[in-house]
Design a protein around this motif. Sequence first.
Motif, PDB file in Angstrom:
ATOM      1  N   MET A   1       0.821  -1.215   0.000  1.00  0.00           N
ATOM      2  CA  MET A   1       0.000   0.000   0.000  1.00  0.00           C
ATOM      3  C   MET A   1       0.847   1.254   0.000  1.00  0.00           C
ATOM      4  SD  MET A   1      -3.120   0.610  -0.204  1.00  0.00           S
ATOM      5  CE  MET A   1      -3.812   2.244  -0.438  1.00  0.00           C
TER       6      MET A   1
ATOM      7  N   ALA B   1       1.121   6.607  -0.640  1.00  0.00           N
ATOM      8  CA  ALA B   1      -0.082   5.814  -0.371  1.00  0.00           C
ATOM      9  C   ALA B   1      -1.331   6.414  -1.019  1.00  0.00           C
ATOM     10  CB  ALA B   1      -0.278   5.686   1.138  1.00  0.00           C
ATOM     11  N   TYR B   2      -1.455   7.746  -0.969  1.00  0.00           N
ATOM     12  CA  TYR B   2      -2.706   8.317  -1.472  1.00  0.00           C
ATOM     13  C   TYR B   2      -2.875   8.105  -2.980  1.00  0.00           C
ATOM     14  CZ  TYR B   2      -0.857  12.549  -3.708  1.00  0.00           C
ATOM     15  OH  TYR B   2      -0.237  13.413  -4.556  1.00  0.00           O
TER      16      TYR B   2
ATOM     17  N   ALA C   1      -4.015   4.540  -3.443  1.00  0.00           N
ATOM     18  CA  ALA C   1      -5.446   4.443  -3.124  1.00  0.00           C
ATOM     19  C   ALA C   1      -6.276   4.963  -4.286  1.00  0.00           C
ATOM     20  CB  ALA C   1      -5.748   5.213  -1.847  1.00  0.00           C
ATOM     21  N   ARG C   2      -5.833   6.083  -4.883  1.00  0.00           N
ATOM     22  CA  ARG C   2      -6.611   6.686  -5.962  1.00  0.00           C
ATOM     23  C   ARG C   2      -6.569   5.869  -7.241  1.00  0.00           C
ATOM     24  NH1 ARG C   2      -5.749  13.215  -5.417  1.00  0.00           N
ATOM     25  NH2 ARG C   2      -6.575  13.371  -3.311  1.00  0.00           N
TER      26      ARG C   2
ATOM     27  N   TYR D   1      -7.299  -0.377   1.151  1.00  0.00           N
ATOM     28  CA  TYR D   1      -6.551  -0.982   2.260  1.00  0.00           C
ATOM     29  C   TYR D   1      -7.408  -0.921   3.512  1.00  0.00           C
ATOM     30  CZ  TYR D   1      -3.055  -1.226   6.019  1.00  0.00           C
ATOM     31  OH  TYR D   1      -2.357  -1.540   7.152  1.00  0.00           O
TER      32      TYR D   1
ATOM     33  N   GLY E   1     -13.386   8.465   3.066  1.00  0.00           N
ATOM     34  CA  GLY E   1     -12.968   7.473   2.078  1.00  0.00           C
ATOM     35  C   GLY E   1     -13.472   7.736   0.670  1.00  0.00           C
ATOM     36  N   ARG E   2     -14.377   8.686   0.496  1.00  0.00           N
ATOM     37  CA  ARG E   2     -15.038   8.859  -0.803  1.00  0.00           C
ATOM     38  C   ARG E   2     -14.076   9.302  -1.897  1.00  0.00           C
ATOM     39  NH1 ARG E   2     -17.698  13.120  -3.349  1.00  0.00           N
ATOM     40  NH2 ARG E   2     -17.466  14.490  -1.550  1.00  0.00           N
ATOM     41  N   GLN E   3     -14.145   8.614  -3.030  1.00  0.00           N
ATOM     42  CA  GLN E   3     -13.390   9.002  -4.225  1.00  0.00           C
ATOM     43  C   GLN E   3     -14.341   8.898  -5.406  1.00  0.00           C
ATOM     44  OE1 GLN E   3     -10.203  10.039  -4.454  1.00  0.00           O
ATOM     45  NE2 GLN E   3      -9.803   9.822  -2.263  1.00  0.00           N
TER      46      GLN E   3
ATOM     47  N   THR F   1     -13.344   2.028   3.286  1.00  0.00           N
ATOM     48  CA  THR F   1     -12.428   1.775   2.172  1.00  0.00           C
ATOM     49  C   THR F   1     -13.200   1.574   0.867  1.00  0.00           C
ATOM     50  OG1 THR F   1     -10.817   0.819   3.673  1.00  0.00           O
ATOM     51  CG2 THR F   1     -10.586   0.265   1.352  1.00  0.00           C
TER      52      THR F   1
END
Lengths: 610, 227
Positions: free
Chosen positions: B48, B70-71, B74-75, B80, B100-102, B147
Amino acid sequence: MSYDSFVIQFLNGLAGASSLFMVAAGLSLIFGVTRIINFAHGSLYMLGMYIAVACAGKIGFWWAVPVAALAVAAVGALVEMLLLRRIYAAPELLQLLATFALVLVAKDYALWQWGSEDILGPRAPGLAGAVAIGKAAFPEYDLFLIGFGPLMLLALWLVLTRTRWGTLVRAATQDREMAAALGVNQKWLFTGVFALGAFLAGLGGALQIPREPATLLIDLSVVSDAFVVVVVGGLGSIGGAFVAALLIAQIKSFCIGLGFSQVTLVAEFIVMALVLVLRPWGLLGRVPAQARGPWTAERPLVPPSRPALAALGAVAATLLALPLVSGGYTLVLLTEILLFALFAVSLHFIMGPAGLHSFGHAAYFGLGAYAAGIFLLREKLPMELALALAPLVAGLGALVFGWFCVRLSGIYLAMLTLAFAQIAWSVVFQWDALTGGSNGIVGVWPAPWLASKTAYYLLTLVVCAAAIAFLWRALYSPFGYALRAARDSPLRADAIGMDTRRLQWAGFALAGLFAGIAGALYAFSKGSISPETMAVTRSVDGLVMVLLGGIQTLTGPLWGAALFTWLQDTVARNVDYWRAVIGAVILFLVLAFPQGVTGFVGERLRARDA
Amino acid sequence: MLEARGLVAGYGRAQILFDVALEIRAGEVVALLGRNGAGKSTTLKALMGLLPLRAGEVRFGAERIDRLPAYRIARLGLGYVPEDRRIFTDLTVIENLEVGRQPPRAGAPAWTPARLYELFPNLARMQTRLGGRMSGGEQQMLTIARTLMGNPAALLLDEPSEGLAPVIVEQMARTIRDLKREGLAILLSEQNVHFADAVADRAYLIEQGHIRGAGALAEVRERYQSL
């Protein structure tokens, strides 16, 4: 006190609270997210004042306020992007050092740009009058400030709880790493928070200009006040900052209103002490969560090897023989280096092995210096006796302040030590009858047999070398081991029956006592003492010395003290804007050697050996 | 979909991972079996980007992610879920989800709070409750839901069954199978063989930072239990 004047003082306190709240809230927000204590927050406030005063003439007061606040926010964002971003992974004390370097640079910038004279601000157009309250008059502008503080509290609360950005800020305050793992880009969050904090400081400063002149001295006094507010209110709590700002401002206002302006600080001190004893994490604060991040162990403090001891002995012998070949200015500078080396070693004793990060160590240096002067001139004691007794006064001061300090840890402890130092400084500054106030004490000369530069140098060398040897010896005694045990694992130390608090208290007092020795030697070497002897800048000088040398090394403070004292002396004699130069040098060193200079060299040596 | 080779990582002077290699293909659930301290969590953190790699290569889809923060990882759609939950205790359930919203992602299931409440009905009843005032099982559901709000294509689950009551563990196993049906690829670290057995297609065995075995769950289980 009549009812009217009571009301007036109360309103005065409310008005004073607004700016204080804004500065403290900004400090708290920035710390929450970035874990950096922004020492330069008072400087941002100062810049806000100056920019507002400078702009008010051209665009009018009401435009100057937001312009100044936004300009300061931009400065904050730039500082975050260009400097802080590079050092988030560095030890927190070095981060602090970097922000202090900014204080120096900002002060000299303001001096260069606006001069050393205080500048009076304009009245606020439309609110220049006063309203009658009973028989007394109260400025309309202050009424406006009374309303503005709670409005800002409301606005901040809305931003933090009602926007996505605010939610992310609160999440990152709690657990940065987890936020990153969820896709939150911390970089821009940090920049944004820093800009917002700077905006609040700039706004607080700009709004203050109708009430008091812009002055170069405001930076450290504001940041100390803000520390007190944050400690009393609870770090990271915006509501706590508001309540504490009200409390502190009311105390100030009433002490001044009742004609006891001298006891203002004592009253503040008592309130802060009470709060910290009853609620160690502040009125609305909570026990700080364990900071998350890669776990780092303190490096063991290795006893000096035989060659290293021999080298130190050789240095001492050379210093002892030096008067044979050298004299005059070299000896004066070396005297200063020696006593600052002792000061730095005593600070290192409490910061490194004991793990108590003191930001106010100059208080004990200053107490030693003032006690020496007062014993000599007011009590007419012989110089030798004054020199011997003065450190005890410093030790006593450390015993009293230390009792409170060791109840806290980490950042709270640092802020509290700074606040105590600021209080000690203010008492000295205000108590004309005993300390000579801002003029200080003059004529503090050594006894005739020590009057020559050479004799005094030798005295300083012997006393400092013995004191440093004693402190180092103490680190490898059971007491020293116990201190390190209490630092590395307080719970386990407790569990095997050590009274960690008492140990740390004793360590704190001992370090204060030895700083007092350095202070007393300093007083007699200069012949005069002024409040600068124990100002916040002196405490920071000590930090710089220790950190330059590397906190995890034994001899680091010596080299740090030598380097810094020499640098300051050379630069201050040759450059007008020496503060900015020193600041720039510190910034360079922090960016280039995040483990300290000795640490850096040691690292290289180990790498070569490996 | 996720492929790691030659991972070396550790804390300070201690090296934890030695040349770890593993692979997860789209839509499969893979278990990383190992005892306490074998390097399971460290592997997941290293994947991660939460722990700097000293060596090794990680590919996620078409991208190299071993040098990314890490970000960014994640994107790109790798989710994770930490073992100790790490709920934001000062934030409410709905605020935790918001962190957590993307934006939605092509090729991965898209989640909204409403859809997550269907998956975790308990959370629907406590949307405004503070994270710190929830039970361990509720927090475990919330940490997964949080997540998922990032609409990941693959999920790293660190010991999802740890410290939960048996009935919640069963619920967790159902959830993982639901997520697999949604099309998520999942790598989960486990000590609990029965739990792994109930959800995973195949497994890796990790021991003292080395991958000691890979393959069908039955074979790896045998080796694990004989350790």
